[in-house]
Design an enzyme around this catalytic site. Sequence first.
Site, short mmCIF file in Angstrom:
data_model
loop_
_atom_site.label_atom_id
_atom_site.label_comp_id
_atom_site.label_asym_id
_atom_site.label_seq_id
_atom_site.Cartn_x
_atom_site.Cartn_y
_atom_site.Cartn_z
CE LYS A 189 -3.60 -2.44 2.21
NZ LYS A 189 -4.17 -3.03 3.56
CD GLN A 216 -3.54 -4.99 6.85
OE1 GLN A 216 -3.42 -3.93 6.08
NE2 GLN A 216 -3.96 -6.17 6.43
CG ASP A 243 -9.73 -0.51 5.16
OD1 ASP A 243 -9.48 -1.11 4.01
OD2 ASP A 243 -9.24 -0.64 6.20
N1 GUN Z 1 -6.92 -7.22 6.32
C1 GUN Z 1 -7.40 -8.22 5.19
N2 GUN Z 1 -7.98 -7.37 4.49
C2 GUN Z 1 -7.83 -6.11 4.82
C3 GUN Z 1 -8.33 -4.64 4.40
O1 GUN Z 1 -8.92 -4.65 3.16
N3 GUN Z 1 -8.06 -3.75 4.96
C4 GUN Z 1 -7.59 -3.90 6.38
N4 GUN Z 1 -7.56 -2.77 7.00
N5 GUN Z 1 -7.05 -5.08 6.88
C5 GUN Z 1 -7.43 -6.17 5.93
#
Ligand code: GUN
Length: 294
Positions: free
Chosen positions: A53, A97, A120
Amino acid sequence: MRAFIIDGKKIAEDIKAEIKVEVAHLKKQNIIPKLVAVLVGDNPASQVYVRNKGKTCVELGMDNETISMPSDTTEKALLELIHKLNNDSSVSGILIQLPLPKQINESAVINSIAPEKDVDCFHPVNVGKLSIGEPVFLPCTPAGVQELLVRSGIDPAGKHTVIIGRSNIVGKPLANMLIQKAKGANSTVTVCHTGTPDMTYFIKQADIVVAAAGKAQMITGDMIKKGAVVIDVGINRIEDKSTKSGTRLVGDVHFESVKETASAITPVPGGVGPMTIIMLMKNTLQAAKNLQKK
Ligand code: GUN
């Protein structure tokens, strides 16, 4: 029939180019979108995701910061950090995350993120707005799936879409999006899950199958209708003695058999994965624009 392979990497690159132009345009107005990712603990998969990211932000000319916290971080400490980020006007998007260590209540953390910075789309306010068709942000992986379909000329309107998996991150929000009376949606949606006794009965009827169950290669060629479109959200590591590492990545779809029956299919890796990150970038850009208007 030999399926058309939907190239998620290429489609993500196209969108990346579009976002780059917008970021450069905003920069002229002294607005720089900034994503802050918070990583608690040392889950290796999470470290890879967060690193990717960050790398994508840099490529697009966006600011980014990764805040790493130890695995024994308290919920209070994390909530305090989120409070600070919520009030920091240089921060456009906040990403916590998941998964979080056991001592931290995930729901309390998600609820504490300012909805306007929740890139998200996990906050209940944003989930609610999505369900009534007034989204602020689209959740990243479902948005990636929808964009893959639309940009491949596959309109879900009037089709029967069967989603396998009811997670809050993929299955439920995707179902919510695809049933809306909107462009790239207006689909008849069935959601199958671990409580569905005979999944194949539903999958066989699907024009579009979205596999998001987290079970390696569970969808096989004999389970789908001839000519169906198959989107594979799964990422599973399985043993493979023929590779150097002894493992390899596969989706929830048994690619080799399904590609003989489907009309189009996404590979793993190189399908939905690259789309998720680019949708996050799109949301961060949108957050920066929205916050500017305030
Ligand atoms: N863990 C697995 N997929 C995601 C996601 O799309 N966003 C976040 N914040 N954590 C994750």
